[in-house]
Scaffold this active site. Structure first.
Site, PDB file in Angstrom:
ATOM      1  CB  ALA A 171      -3.237  16.438  -1.793  1.00 37.37           C
ATOM      2  CE1 TYR A 172       1.419  23.566  -1.531  1.00 34.38           C
ATOM      3  CE2 TYR A 172      -0.294  24.952  -2.496  1.00 34.38           C
ATOM      4  CZ  TYR A 172       0.944  24.825  -1.901  1.00 34.38           C
ATOM      5  OH  TYR A 172       1.711  25.929  -1.663  1.00 34.38           O
ATOM      6  CB  SER A 173      -6.205  23.209  -1.417  1.00 34.14           C
ATOM      7  OG  SER A 173      -5.875  23.660  -2.711  1.00 34.14           O
ATOM      8  CB  SER A 221      -1.530  19.593   3.095  1.00 37.11           C
ATOM      9  OG  SER A 221      -0.997  20.344   2.019  1.00 37.11           O
TER      10      SER A 221
END
Length: 230
Positions: free
Chosen positions: A136-138, A140
């Site tokens: 999710a972080y990567s 986003s």
């Protein structure tokens, strides 16, 4: 020489701590009037950057700003993609991507009208590498890079420049809850063999926010201790 327009105002989202706070301190030390916006205590403006109404009301209160630094963000879930809850995925994108989009949409038009402005968005080396257990972080932060590239091209002839900074892991409160194994992996991939410091990222942001920058927009600036390879 790094200079800023006389009387320049900067808005720093996520400015209550970490990289955002370091950027606020660095710009303030250079004579820029800085307004910090954050959901946390200590910010000049307490707002949720994912709330379009709150962002629009902030624009109405502040009027035109000359510099916009979008540093508000979250790491999100530290789990394999197949174990990631949709609600956690959505929350990560709302803060990291929607927050950046809403602030740019709100404040860039007045910059264009004035014929000068600087937008600096914070992404991550994870946007390029794709950290395991941080899908999710990567994803986003990859969206933040693409957003900035598009915006930079759209406004390239207006006097407003939009660029993005992609740090490796930084010693900041945002990483306080990150899986230690993920941070250890990041450090092992970094030739300088350490995490970055918020003040180091702030120096790059300060340059990207200044008159010294004139022929770069829609670009990605790595601050990765040598980790980045493209």
């Amino acid at each position: 020489m790094v200079t800023y327009p006389s009387g320049a105002t900067a808005l720093v989202t996520g400015g209550a701590s970490g990289i955002g706070a370091a950027c606020a301190r660095r710009l303030s030390a250079a004579g820029v009037r800085v307004v910090t916006a954050d959901i946390a205590d200590g910010a000049d403006e307490r707002i949720d950057v994912t709330d379009p109404v709150a962002v629009e009301r902030l624009r109405e209160r502040l009027g035109r700003v000359d510099i916009l630094v979008n540093s508000a963000g979250v790491v999100g879930p530290s789990a394999p993609l197949v174990d990631t809850e949709l609600s956690d995925w959505h929350r990560t994108f709302r803060i990291n991507v929607d927050g950046t989009f809403l602030a740019c949409r709100a404040f860039v038009p007045a910059m264009i009208g004035a014929g000068w402005g600087r937008v600096v968005n914070l992404a991550s080396i994870a946007a390029k590498d794709g950290n395991p257990k941080q899908s999710a972080y990567s994803a986003s932060k990859a969206a933040v890079i693409a957003l900035t590239k598009s915006l930079g091209k759209e406004i390239a002839t207006t006097g407003v420049l939009a660029n993005v900074v992609a740090p490796a892991a930084v010693e900041s409160p945002m990483n306080a809850g990150t899986d230690p194994a993920i941070l250890a992996r990041s450090q092992s991939l970094t030739p300088m063999a350490r995490m970055g410091r918020p003040d180091e990222i702030a120096e790059l942001v300060a340059w990207l926010s200044s008159d010294a920058l004139s022929f770069s927009t829609g670009a990605v600036y790595d601050a990765s201790g040598g980790r980045a390879s493209y």
